[in-house]
Design a protein around this motif. Structure first.
Motif, PDB file in Angstrom:
ATOM      1  N   TYR A  10       0.863  -1.180   0.000  1.00 35.24           N
ATOM      2  CA  TYR A  10       0.000   0.000   0.000  1.00 35.24           C
ATOM      3  C   TYR A  10       0.897   1.227   0.000  1.00 35.24           C
ATOM      4  O   TYR A  10       1.715   1.406   0.894  1.00 35.24           O
ATOM      5  N   LEU A  11       0.737   2.063  -1.031  1.00 31.01           N
ATOM      6  CA  LEU A  11       1.576   3.232  -1.229  1.00 31.01           C
ATOM      7  C   LEU A  11       0.720   4.489  -1.192  1.00 31.01           C
ATOM      8  O   LEU A  11      -0.447   4.468  -1.547  1.00 31.01           O
ATOM      9  N   ARG A  12       1.342   5.593  -0.771  1.00 28.21           N
ATOM     10  CA  ARG A  12       0.645   6.883  -0.711  1.00 28.21           C
ATOM     11  C   ARG A  12       1.581   7.945  -1.292  1.00 28.21           C
ATOM     12  O   ARG A  12       2.771   7.915  -1.031  1.00 28.21           O
ATOM     13  N   PRO A  13       1.060   8.904  -2.055  1.00 26.30           N
ATOM     14  CA  PRO A  13       1.922   9.964  -2.581  1.00 26.30           C
ATOM     15  C   PRO A  13       2.669  10.683  -1.458  1.00 26.30           C
ATOM     16  O   PRO A  13       2.152  10.807  -0.342  1.00 26.30           O
ATOM     17  N   GLN A  14       3.857  11.169  -1.753  1.00 23.19           N
ATOM     18  CA  GLN A  14       4.680  11.843  -0.748  1.00 23.19           C
ATOM     19  C   GLN A  14       3.963  12.988  -0.063  1.00 23.19           C
ATOM     20  O   GLN A  14       4.100  13.165   1.141  1.00 23.19           O
ATOM     21  N   GLY A  15       3.214  13.772  -0.788  1.00 19.91           N
ATOM     22  CA  GLY A  15       2.536  14.926  -0.210  1.00 19.91           C
ATOM     23  C   GLY A  15       1.175  14.600   0.366  1.00 19.91           C
ATOM     24  O   GLY A  15       0.417  15.489   0.728  1.00 19.91           O
ATOM     25  N   GLY A  16       0.829  13.319   0.453  1.00 14.40           N
ATOM     26  CA  GLY A  16      -0.484  12.903   0.916  1.00 14.40           C
ATOM     27  C   GLY A  16      -1.400  12.644  -0.258  1.00 14.40           C
ATOM     28  O   GLY A  16      -1.087  12.982  -1.388  1.00 14.40           O
ATOM     29  N   GLY A  17      -2.498  12.014   0.003  1.00 10.13           N
ATOM     30  CA  GLY A  17      -3.455  11.698  -1.056  1.00 10.13           C
ATOM     31  C   GLY A  17      -3.922  10.267  -0.940  1.00 10.13           C
ATOM     32  O   GLY A  17      -3.703   9.600   0.069  1.00 10.13           O
TER      33      GLY A  17
END
Length: 80
Positions: free
Chosen positions: A39-46
């Motif tokens: 499970y991955l999330r963009p660096q700036g959130g999202g």
């Protein structure tokens, strides 16, 4: 550390590690591994997305995001 996959060592990210999803070209922070999917999330959130282990590899800090992710992030910043 890594697990053996097809005769070679597979990349096993740690929680919080910056990774690249080679299928989508996206760069994100590894949040968890559940049922064999990362499970991955963009660096700036999202929004999180999932990636199979064979599609995930290390990324370097400051590595540019592909254009669709940058545009989406820009639109989210403007809206919020």
């Amino acid at each position: 550390m890594g697990a053996r996959a097809g005769g070679r060592t597979a990349f096993t990210p740690r929680v919080g590690e910056l990774v690249r999803d080679h299928r989508t070209g996206g760069v994100g922070v590894h949040m968890d591994t559940i049922a064999g999917e990362h499970y991955l999330r963009p660096q700036g959130g999202g929004c999180e997305w999932t990636a199979l282990p064979e599609h995930v590899g290390p990324a370097t800090a400051g590595e540019p995001e592909p254009e669709p992710e940058r545009e989406s992030a820009r639109q989210q910043r403007q809206a919020g």
